[in-house]
Design an enzyme around this catalytic site. Structure first.
Site, PDB file in Angstrom:
ATOM      1  N   GLU A  46       4.953  -1.077   5.631  1.00 56.69           N
ATOM      2  CA  GLU A  46       4.197  -0.160   4.783  1.00 56.69           C
ATOM      3  C   GLU A  46       3.336  -0.907   3.766  1.00 56.69           C
ATOM      4  OE1 GLU A  46       8.087   2.830   4.494  1.00 56.69           O
ATOM      5  OE2 GLU A  46       6.958   2.294   2.699  1.00 56.69           O
ATOM      6  N   SER A  47       2.152  -0.392   3.536  1.00 58.60           N
ATOM      7  CA  SER A  47       1.262  -0.813   2.448  1.00 58.60           C
ATOM      8  C   SER A  47       0.547  -2.135   2.716  1.00 58.60           C
ATOM      9  CB  SER A  47       2.007  -0.925   1.114  1.00 58.60           C
ATOM     10  OG  SER A  47       2.578   0.300   0.740  1.00 58.60           O
ATOM     11  N   GLU A 106      -1.358   8.102   7.257  1.00 55.54           N
ATOM     12  CA  GLU A 106      -1.041   8.782   6.001  1.00 55.54           C
ATOM     13  C   GLU A 106      -2.266   9.439   5.366  1.00 55.54           C
ATOM     14  OE1 GLU A 106       2.120   7.485   3.255  1.00 55.54           O
ATOM     15  OE2 GLU A 106       0.437   6.762   2.037  1.00 55.54           O
ATOM     16  N   ASN A 143       8.305  -1.862   2.291  1.00 55.08           N
ATOM     17  CA  ASN A 143       7.097  -1.626   1.498  1.00 55.08           C
ATOM     18  C   ASN A 143       6.616  -2.941   0.902  1.00 55.08           C
ATOM     19  OD1 ASN A 143       5.020  -0.708  -0.097  1.00 55.08           O
ATOM     20  ND2 ASN A 143       6.172   1.015  -0.940  1.00 55.08           N
ATOM     21  N   LYS A 200       6.165  12.641   2.298  1.00 54.50           N
ATOM     22  CA  LYS A 200       6.283  11.444   1.465  1.00 54.50           C
ATOM     23  C   LYS A 200       6.194  11.824  -0.007  1.00 54.50           C
ATOM     24  CE  LYS A 200       4.712   6.670   1.079  1.00 54.50           C
ATOM     25  NZ  LYS A 200       3.654   5.708   1.400  1.00 54.50           N
ATOM     26  N   LYS A 232      -3.602  11.203   1.682  1.00 52.34           N
ATOM     27  CA  LYS A 232      -3.372  11.385   0.250  1.00 52.34           C
ATOM     28  C   LYS A 232      -4.730  11.553  -0.428  1.00 52.34           C
ATOM     29  CE  LYS A 232      -2.620   6.382   0.180  1.00 52.34           C
ATOM     30  NZ  LYS A 232      -1.577   5.358   0.028  1.00 52.34           N
ATOM     31  N   GLU A 257      13.155   3.404   2.344  1.00 50.68           N
ATOM     32  CA  GLU A 257      12.219   2.369   1.908  1.00 50.68           C
ATOM     33  C   GLU A 257      12.921   1.290   1.091  1.00 50.68           C
ATOM     34  OE1 GLU A 257       8.123   3.380   0.699  1.00 50.68           O
ATOM     35  OE2 GLU A 257       8.712   2.554  -1.251  1.00 50.68           O
TER      36      GLU A 257
END
Length: 271
Positions: A227-228, A65, A197, A127, A67, A176
């Site tokens: 995720e995360s 990802e 998530n 996203k 960002k 998600e």
């Protein structure tokens, strides 16, 4: 959550609600800038890739990802170049790429998907905090192959409608979830790609055990993305052993001196 958005003050909104409101505001700005006929021509020009299929590789797949910043960690990259990152992520062996397009809190925009698409042949996830069919078509027009649909950010009717729109547009929906109830909603809607998530978007607390809990509720044929909060090979191995097919990693790559090397380190043990 979604039902309460129109009637609450900014102070009363939790983080997820604020992000959704910001996304809607920017959506209205972008929608006003494009003519419908031109827009539909752009949508038709791109043929989406098989995003889910790219994650069905042996071992653990990585969705890398990009960002520019986050609401809680601030700026992650002063010199943010989606094209350069897409190239590096591809070289590092990522299975797919995730591009944040939320402007107000993440510094993103749909044009970043276009830049990444020009630099890689990997499938791309747009996203954002998607609440409108326009954003799904917009993702395809930009060169994305998948969009994120967050169960907690949508009313039931919205979610059902957006799942149908994604199918009609040939776009994969990464659905998600954050708990057992949301997982049930995703499965009932026919989700074939579910993202667990670990970060509660209302508090930003992280719990890696969530994949271990929720994977047991999801059929084996459904691809699961953890995720995360995944920063180390041990974290990656933990969710893989819990049944995750892929991990979505952003912060650890954005902060790495060598993102390509970091991708390889996270998955070397599973090869």
């Amino acid at each position: 959550m979604g039902e309460n958005l129109p009637g609450v003050t900014q102070e009363q909104q939790d983080l997820l609600a604020r992000l959704v409101v910001e996304a809607r505001q920017d959506l209205q700005r972008r929608r006003a800038l494009v003519g419908q006929d031109q827009f539909e021509r752009l949508v038709a020009l791109y043929t989406p890739k098989d995003f889910t299929g790219a994650l069905r590789r042996p071992g653990l797949a990585v969705i890398a990802e990009m960002k520019q910043r986050t609401p809680t960690m601030g700026v992650l990259a002063e010199d943010y170049s989606p094209a350069d990152l897409a190239h590096v992520y591809t070289e590092g062996g990522a299975a797919a790429i995730s591009v944040l397009t939320h402007m107000a809190s993440f510094g993103g925009r749909p044009e970043h998907v276009m830049a990444a698409r020009a630099a890689t042949t990997l499938p791309i996830l747009r996203k954002d905090f998607v609440t409108d069919p326009f954003e799904i078509a917009e993702a395809r027009a930009a060169g994305a192959d998948a969009v994120l649909l967050i169960v907690a950010a949508l009313q039931p009717a919205q979610f059902t409608d957006l799942m149908a729109v994604a199918r009609s547009r040939g776009i994969t929906a990464l659905v998600e979830v954050h708990d057992e109830n949301e997982t049930s909603v995703a499965l009932e809607a026919g989700a074939q790609l579910i993202g667990v998530n670990h970060r509660d978007l209302r508090t930003f607390e992280v719990d890696l055990a969530l994949t271990e809990r929720l994977r047991k509720l999801i059929p084996a044929a459904v691809v699961v993305v953890a995720e995360s909060g995944i920063h180390s090979p041990d974290d990656a191995r933990r969710v893989y052993e819990a049944g995750a097919n892929a991990i979505l990693v952003g912060e650890a790559l954005m902060r790495a001196d060598d993102p390509a090397k970091r991708i390889r380190e996270l998955t070397a043990w599973s090869e």
